[in-house]
Structures are given as structure tokens and as C-alpha cells.
Design a protein around this motif. Structure first.
Motif: not given
Ligand SMILES: *[C@@H]1O[C@H](CO)[C@@H](O)[C@H](O)[C@H]1NC(C)=O
Ligand SMILES: *[C@@H]1O[C@H](CO)[C@@H](O)[C@H](O)[C@H]1NC(C)=O
Ligand SMILES: *[C@@H]1O[C@H](CO)[C@@H](O)[C@H](O)[C@H]1NC(C)=O
Ligand SMILES: *[C@@H]1O[C@H](CO)[C@@H](O)[C@H](O)[C@H]1NC(C)=O
Ligand SMILES: [Cu+2]
Length: 162
Positions: A94-105
Motif C-alpha cells: 500500500a505504501k512506498p518504502g522498505k518492507k521487511w518480512y521474516i519467518c518467526a518460527v
């Protein structure tokens, strides 16, 4: 029913997809799991506002946690506000810029289950030009987008029929 679903999938694949935002299956055929280099997966892609990320994984083994840059670097999973765990998570950028995703397992993040992208403003020209004959790069992307839309259409039908 199946033929109607098929026709709608064909519509998205051939008519709608080239003019619409891109739909990315994270890791493509590998999905979201251990042993995939997501830095490499993202390296040749430019993400725009309005594009969609789809994380597909075995929900018994993995999940998707949206974090900030510092938690990403440290693989810190304590803030679970942004946790997704359906096994089939769709995120619209939805918005510009950096996005960070990780697996929390467990220690999956330190083992490489982490993805950072930089989303660009939609504005300007169409991010993906229509495929030109003889241009393998463009048609590859188009095929992938079509595949994504077909999956989206089939998912919708799965929901309707369920
Ligand atoms: C993942 O790919 C990137 C870019 O190709 C590379 O710099 C990095 O070393 C790779 N990471 C691993 C763990 O192989
Ligand atoms: C990132 O989020 C954590 C909580 O998950 C917070 O403690 C930290 O201050 C945040 N860092 C930045 C740079 O926003
Ligand atoms: C926890 O994560 C959410 C969503 O990512 C964020 O809005 C919130 O600021 C974070 N909490 C802290 C204490 O940083
Ligand atoms: C993200 O990409 C835009 C250009 O599309 C660039 O201006 C911006 O500096 C980048 N942001 C980061 C944090 O890398
Ligand atoms: Cu995992």
C-alpha cells in the motif's frame, strides 16, 4: 462451473493482467520455506505501490511476520503484531518504502527465511510493458503474472464454492 472459472482465469491472464498491478508469488514455485535465497529472488524485481505479494507455505512449519528494519537485521520475533499464519497470505503493497518480512518460527529467520523489498511509488509509466515478440524477459514476466492471476481467480472460486 469449472468452465466459468476457467473463462474468468483466462480473462485475467490475457486481458486484465497486463494492465493491472503485478502479483508476486514469493519464491515463485518454491514458495516460502527454508533453503531459498529471498534476496536473490527479489533482486531482479521492482515492486510498486498496488502490487501484491503472496506468501504460500506449510502453515504447520512457517509463518510470516512483518517487522521493522532493526528487528529484521536481528531476526527479532518478539513483536507479533504483524503476524500472518494462514499459509496463503496475500499482502497488497500500500505504501512506498522498505518492507521487511521474516519467518518467526524457531531460527528460520537466521537460516535465511527473510525478505526485504523496497516499494516504489506507482506514479509514472506502467512498470511492466506488454510482452514483445522475441523478448524473452518480458514474456517470462508476463507468463508469471498470468499464472499469478490464474491462481487468484481460482482461489476466489475456491472460496465461492466452499
Ligand atoms: C543470496 O543471494 C545474494 C544475491 O545474489 C547473495 O549476495 C547472498 O550471499 C546470498 N545469500 C546466501 C545465504 O547464499
Ligand atoms: C522496531 O520494532 C521494535 C519492536 O518490535 C522496537 O522496539 C524498535 O524500537 C523498532 N525500531 C525502529 C527503528 O523503529
Ligand atoms: C510492533 O509491530 C507493529 C506492526 O508491525 C508496529 O506498528 C508497532 O509499532 C510495533 N511495536 C513496537 C513496540 O515497536
Ligand atoms: C527505494 O527506492 C526508491 C526509488 O524507487 C529510492 O528513491 C529510495 O531511496 C529507496 N529507499 C530505500 C530505503 O532504499
Ligand atoms: Cu519458517
Amino acid at each position: 462451473m469449472a468452465s466459468k472459472a476457467f473463462l474468468i482465469a483466462v480473462f485475467f491472464a490475457t486481458v486484465a493482467a497486463p494492465t493491472m498491478a503485478a502479483y508476486y508469488m514469493v519464491g515463485e514455485n518454491d514458495g516460502w520455506k527454508l533453503g531459498v535465497n529471498y534476496t536473490q529472488w527479489a533482486a531482479d524485481k521492482t515492486f510498486y505501490v498496488g502490487d501484491t505479494l503472496m506468501f504460500m507455505y506449510d502453515k504447520a512449519s512457517h509463518n510470516v511476520l512483518k517487522v521493522n528494519g532493526s528487528d529484521f537485521q536481528k531476526c527479532l520475533t518478539s513483536n507479533t503484531t504483524g503476524l500472518l499464519s494462514s499459509g496463503n497470505d496475500v499482502i497488497t503493497l500500500a505504501k512506498p518504502g522498505k518492507k521487511w518480512y521474516i519467518c518467526a518460527v524457531e531460527d528460520h529467520c537466521t537460516k535465511g527465511m527473510k525478505l526485504v523489498i523496497n516499494v516504489s511509488e506507482a506514479a509514472a509509466a506502467s512498470p511492466l510493458p506488454p510482452p514483445k515478440p522475441g523478448s524473452s524477459g518480458a514474456s517470462k514476466i508476463s507468463t508469471f503474472k498470468s499464472f499469478g492471476w490464474m491462481l487468484a481467480a481460482l482461489t476466489v472460486f475456491k472460496i465461492i464454492l466452499a
